[in-house]
Design a protein around this motif. Structure first.
Motif, PDB file in Angstrom:
ATOM      1  N   VAL A  20      21.648  43.209  96.417  1.00  0.00           N
ATOM      2  CA  VAL A  20      20.820  42.826  97.336  1.00  0.00           C
ATOM      3  C   VAL A  20      21.859  42.289  98.565  1.00  0.00           C
ATOM      4  O   VAL A  20      22.637  41.878  98.183  1.00  0.00           O
ATOM      5  CB  VAL A  20      20.134  41.359  96.991  1.00  0.00           C
ATOM      6  CG1 VAL A  20      19.304  40.786  97.868  1.00  0.00           C
ATOM      7  CG2 VAL A  20      19.305  41.776  95.774  1.00  0.00           C
ATOM      8  N   ASP A  22      21.815  39.583 101.302  1.00  0.00           N
ATOM      9  CA  ASP A  22      21.388  38.643 101.359  1.00  0.00           C
ATOM     10  C   ASP A  22      21.645  38.121 102.917  1.00  0.00           C
ATOM     11  O   ASP A  22      22.819  37.456 103.192  1.00  0.00           O
ATOM     12  CB  ASP A  22      21.441  37.398 100.554  1.00  0.00           C
ATOM     13  CG  ASP A  22      20.941  36.339 100.559  1.00  0.00           C
ATOM     14  OD1 ASP A  22      19.856  36.256 101.317  1.00  0.00           O
ATOM     15  OD2 ASP A  22      21.310  35.278 100.219  1.00  0.00           O
ATOM     16  N   GLU A  71      12.663  42.551 102.952  1.00  0.00           N
ATOM     17  CA  GLU A  71      11.925  41.305 102.589  1.00  0.00           C
ATOM     18  C   GLU A  71      12.816  40.045 103.071  1.00  0.00           C
ATOM     19  O   GLU A  71      13.629  39.752 102.565  1.00  0.00           O
ATOM     20  CB  GLU A  71      11.504  41.250 101.240  1.00  0.00           C
ATOM     21  CG  GLU A  71      10.982  39.973 100.824  1.00  0.00           C
ATOM     22  CD  GLU A  71       9.672  39.903 101.708  1.00  0.00           C
ATOM     23  OE1 GLU A  71       9.430  38.608 101.989  1.00  0.00           O
ATOM     24  OE2 GLU A  71       8.760  40.853 101.780  1.00  0.00           O
ATOM     25  N   ILE A  74      13.459  35.082 100.062  1.00  0.00           N
ATOM     26  CA  ILE A  74      14.552  35.373  98.851  1.00  0.00           C
ATOM     27  C   ILE A  74      13.910  35.277  97.585  1.00  0.00           C
ATOM     28  O   ILE A  74      14.405  35.920  96.661  1.00  0.00           O
ATOM     29  CB  ILE A  74      15.626  34.303  99.197  1.00  0.00           C
ATOM     30  CG1 ILE A  74      16.691  34.565  98.219  1.00  0.00           C
ATOM     31  CG2 ILE A  74      15.170  32.662  99.003  1.00  0.00           C
ATOM     32  CD1 ILE A  74      18.203  33.902  98.391  1.00  0.00           C
ATOM     33  N   ALA A  77      12.609  38.573  97.275  1.00  0.00           N
ATOM     34  CA  ALA A  77      13.723  39.521  97.116  1.00  0.00           C
ATOM     35  C   ALA A  77      14.212  39.356  95.759  1.00  0.00           C
ATOM     36  O   ALA A  77      14.476  40.555  94.796  1.00  0.00           O
ATOM     37  CB  ALA A  77      14.722  39.076  98.000  1.00  0.00           C
ATOM     38  N   CYS A  96      17.401  41.315 102.336  1.00  0.00           N
ATOM     39  CA  CYS A  96      16.722  40.085 102.427  1.00  0.00           C
ATOM     40  C   CYS A  96      17.222  39.814 103.991  1.00  0.00           C
ATOM     41  O   CYS A  96      18.213  39.284 104.375  1.00  0.00           O
ATOM     42  CB  CYS A  96      17.243  39.122 101.485  1.00  0.00           C
ATOM     43  SG  CYS A  96      16.221  37.758 101.615  1.00  0.00           S
TER      44      CYS A  96
END
Length: 219
Positions: A20, A22, A71, A74, A77, A96
């Motif tokens: 991910v 972020d 997306e 969070i 995600a 994310c």
């Protein structure tokens, strides 16, 4: 739909930076070749992946392709990540981030297909620029898609569908496929359709699903 923040999802995302991204800095390029074992494989991107049923299903069905779920929430995600880990989907990455920076996150003309599934319709006129089929977003999609790449769009919202048809037509795309009732199309079309969470819910309720496939004209 906004999901209630779940601490476990936040913790899971933070524990798996290899899966991910972020909220990355849009001023810094992402080295996708370090995030996929083979970045030369065809790339598909979904914007607004929600809980990830659609993108995870595609990644499982097509190990010969790479997928990125974009997306903003969070918690969502984290739910996608949980599915990725359970199914060992090494060809799926999660971004994310806000789609407004989409063209900063991907190299030009890299993606073969871009999915827009049940996007927020932003029905008020003053919010038009937030719709994912507004002109500025179409410009970003054209930048990251390969020549001949396709935008696949589905919604249950008739107003958003009509707006998207007009916006895309005005931009100069051409349509490979348009349906005002996807779930009553020919068997061949339905066989290729992968449902999202919202799609299944709305279809069971008897609501029509609107869909289109669009390509940008080569300049």
């Amino acid at each position: 739909m906004r999901l209630r923040k779940k601490p476990w999802a936040v913790d899971l995302v933070q524990a798996h930076p290899e899966s991910v991204l972020d909220r990355p800095d849009p001023s810094k390029q992402i080295d996708w070749s370090q995030r996929f074992s083979d970045f030369s494989r065809p790339l598909a991107i979904e914007i607004g992946s929600g809980k990830g049923r659609f993108i995870a299903s595609l990644a499982e069905q097509h190990p010969e392709m790479n997928f990125v779920a974009v997306e903003l929430q969070i918690t969502a995600a984290g739910i996608i990540l949980r599915s990725k880990l359970e199914k060992n989907l090494t060809n799926l990455q999660i971004l994310c981030a806000d789609a407004v920076n989409l063209d900063a996150f991907f190299p030009p003309h890299q993606a073969e297909v871009l999915y827009l599934n049940f996007s927020d319709p932003w029905p008020k006129t003053r919010h038009e620029k937030r719709r994912l089929t507004y002109q500025t977003f179409l410009e970003k999609y054209q930048t990251i898609l390969t020549s001949g790449g396709v935008v696949e769009f589905k919604t249950d919202n008739a107003g958003l569908f009509a707006y998207s048809l007009q916006s895309m037509n005005n931009y100069g795309v051409y349509f490979d496929f348009v349906s005002v009732d996807l779930h009553h199309e020919a068997a061949k079309v339905l066989a290729a359709n992968v449902e999202t969470e919202y799609e299944h819910k709305f279809a069971v309720q008897g609501n029509p699903i609107y869909a289109l496939h669009a390509r940008f004209r080569v300049k």
